[in-house]
Motif scaffolding. Structure first.
Motif, PDB file in Angstrom:
ATOM      1  N   UNK A   2      14.384 -21.432   3.056  1.00  0.00           N
ATOM      2  CA  UNK A   2      13.947 -20.986   1.670  1.00  0.00           C
ATOM      3  C   UNK A   2      14.022 -19.539   1.617  1.00  0.00           C
ATOM      4  N   UNK A   3      13.711 -18.933   0.716  1.00  0.00           N
ATOM      5  CA  UNK A   3      13.658 -17.438   0.299  1.00  0.00           C
ATOM      6  C   UNK A   3      12.476 -16.911   1.397  1.00  0.00           C
ATOM      7  N   UNK A   4      11.392 -17.521   1.514  1.00  0.00           N
ATOM      8  CA  UNK A   4      10.271 -16.977   2.238  1.00  0.00           C
ATOM      9  C   UNK A   4       9.915 -18.125   3.337  1.00  0.00           C
ATOM     10  N   UNK A   5      10.140 -19.228   3.160  1.00  0.00           N
ATOM     11  CA  UNK A   5       9.571 -20.340   3.959  1.00  0.00           C
ATOM     12  C   UNK A   5      10.672 -21.116   4.458  1.00  0.00           C
ATOM     13  N   UNK A   6      10.600 -21.977   5.606  1.00  0.00           N
ATOM     14  CA  UNK A   6      11.545 -22.936   5.781  1.00  0.00           C
ATOM     15  C   UNK A   6      10.907 -24.324   6.428  1.00  0.00           C
ATOM     16  N   UNK A   7      11.723 -25.141   6.394  1.00  0.00           N
ATOM     17  CA  UNK A   7      11.273 -26.663   7.006  1.00  0.00           C
ATOM     18  C   UNK A   7      12.134 -26.954   8.110  1.00  0.00           C
ATOM     19  N   UNK A   8      11.470 -27.541   9.266  1.00  0.00           N
ATOM     20  CA  UNK A   8      12.227 -28.106  10.357  1.00  0.00           C
ATOM     21  C   UNK A   8      11.872 -29.685  10.462  1.00  0.00           C
ATOM     22  N   UNK A   9      12.622 -30.429  10.665  1.00  0.00           N
ATOM     23  CA  UNK A   9      12.774 -31.726  10.699  1.00  0.00           C
ATOM     24  C   UNK A   9      13.165 -32.238  11.976  1.00  0.00           C
ATOM     25  N   UNK A  10      12.468 -32.998  12.859  1.00  0.00           N
ATOM     26  CA  UNK A  10      13.219 -33.370  14.101  1.00  0.00           C
ATOM     27  C   UNK A  10      13.340 -34.814  14.188  1.00  0.00           C
ATOM     28  N   UNK A  11      14.177 -35.173  15.067  1.00  0.00           N
ATOM     29  CA  UNK A  11      14.601 -36.603  15.160  1.00  0.00           C
ATOM     30  C   UNK A  11      14.206 -37.267  16.322  1.00  0.00           C
ATOM     31  N   UNK A  12      14.220 -38.410  16.807  1.00  0.00           N
ATOM     32  CA  UNK A  12      13.885 -39.138  18.069  1.00  0.00           C
ATOM     33  C   UNK A  12      14.452 -38.487  19.093  1.00  0.00           C
ATOM     34  N   UNK A  13      15.837 -38.043  19.001  1.00  0.00           N
ATOM     35  CA  UNK A  13      16.556 -37.295  20.205  1.00  0.00           C
ATOM     36  C   UNK A  13      15.616 -35.941  20.730  1.00  0.00           C
ATOM     37  N   UNK A  14      14.825 -35.466  19.820  1.00  0.00           N
ATOM     38  CA  UNK A  14      14.144 -34.151  20.155  1.00  0.00           C
ATOM     39  C   UNK A  14      12.868 -34.356  20.749  1.00  0.00           C
ATOM     40  N   UNK A  15      12.365 -35.906  20.764  1.00  0.00           N
ATOM     41  CA  UNK A  15      11.017 -36.085  21.182  1.00  0.00           C
ATOM     42  C   UNK A  15      10.570 -35.503  22.378  1.00  0.00           C
ATOM     43  N   UNK A  16      11.502 -35.828  23.542  1.00  0.00           N
ATOM     44  CA  UNK A  16      11.012 -35.674  24.810  1.00  0.00           C
ATOM     45  C   UNK A  16      10.963 -34.186  25.039  1.00  0.00           C
ATOM     46  N   UNK A  17      11.888 -33.132  24.672  1.00  0.00           N
ATOM     47  CA  UNK A  17      11.853 -31.759  24.777  1.00  0.00           C
ATOM     48  C   UNK A  17      10.697 -31.234  24.145  1.00  0.00           C
ATOM     49  N   UNK A  18      10.369 -31.843  22.876  1.00  0.00           N
ATOM     50  CA  UNK A  18       9.262 -31.219  22.227  1.00  0.00           C
ATOM     51  C   UNK A  18       7.748 -31.788  22.949  1.00  0.00           C
ATOM     52  N   UNK A  19       7.803 -32.824  23.568  1.00  0.00           N
ATOM     53  CA  UNK A  19       6.470 -33.362  24.376  1.00  0.00           C
ATOM     54  C   UNK A  19       6.495 -32.282  25.395  1.00  0.00           C
TER      55      UNK A  19
END
Length: 220
Positions: A2-19
């Motif tokens: 966005x102009x001032x904000x943003x959204x990040x969506x993660x899928x199942x492939x990202x789960x291990x690295x995020x954990x």
């Protein structure tokens, strides 16, 4: 983006690295414009919540070189149900991204999006910015985030079905839940152009409804 904000969506492939990074299911990242502002916040938070607050510099590995990315504050007491943090860009990262005036410890998200050579805000696209965010939280985490928002200058008041917290930016609406897992219920976003006729789209278990210059994204 966005102009001032943003959204990040993660899928199942990202789960291990995020954990591995102890990232929860739901996360909100606030941003300050100046390094000295984050230092003031650290001081306030450490006085109020000394055993829960972590802070430092997050570094990014670029071609086997660690580049300081941003100053951060996070709250260990909310993981894994809810991640809540505050960040400010580091000037070394801004210099690396060829952002204008990168020799200063001050930049707004709007300035970053306008000058960054990554994915800039595109006003020809439909979505402009997040205006409101509705979250479902258990009573403990709801109390925690209200305490921290008030410390940051937000005003929080009860409405018929939620607590509304207003500050410099996105409005947060908090709904109480017995479920320990935090959850996004709804995002209200502004649009770059007016929609003549109401439209509705299904994306997985979510629905986006467009009307006039507003989008409502509801999650199940």
């Amino acid at each position: 983006i966005g102009e001032n904000t943003y959204i990040q969506l993660f899928n199942g492939k990202d789960k291990e690295s995020l954990q591995k990074l102890n990232v929860g299911r739901v996360g909100i990242e606030f941003m300050v414009d100046r390094k000295e502002e984050i230092e003031k916040v650290i001081k306030k938070f450490e006085q109020k919540f000394p055993s829960h607050i972590n802070h430092g510099i997050f570094k990014k590995d670029v071609d086997n070189t660690l580049i300081p990315w941003f100053y951060f504050i996070d709250d260990s007491s909310m993981i894994p149900e809810l991640d809540a943090g505050i960040m400010a860009y580091h000037k070394d990262y801004l210099k690396f991204k060829n952002v204008e005036n990168s020799d200063r410890d001050v930049i707004t998200r709007k300035e970053y999006n306008a000058t960054c050579n990554a994915i800039p805000f595109d006003k020809t696209k439909l979505f402009k910015d997040i205006e409101e965010m509705t979250l479902s939280l258990n009573n403990e985490n709801e109390k925690k985030i209200i305490e921290r928002l008030v410390l940051l200058g937000y005003t929080c008041e009860e409405s018929e079905d939620c607590i509304i917290c207003r500050g410099p930016g996105v409005v947060l609406k908090l709904q109480s839940s017995d479920d320990k897992t935090g959850k996004f219920l709804k995002l209200q976003m502004s649009l770059n152009r007016k929609i003549d006729k109401p439209q509705s789209y299904k994306i997985g278990n979510s629905t986006i409804e467009l009307e006039n210059k507003t989008a409502i994204w509801t999650f199940k």
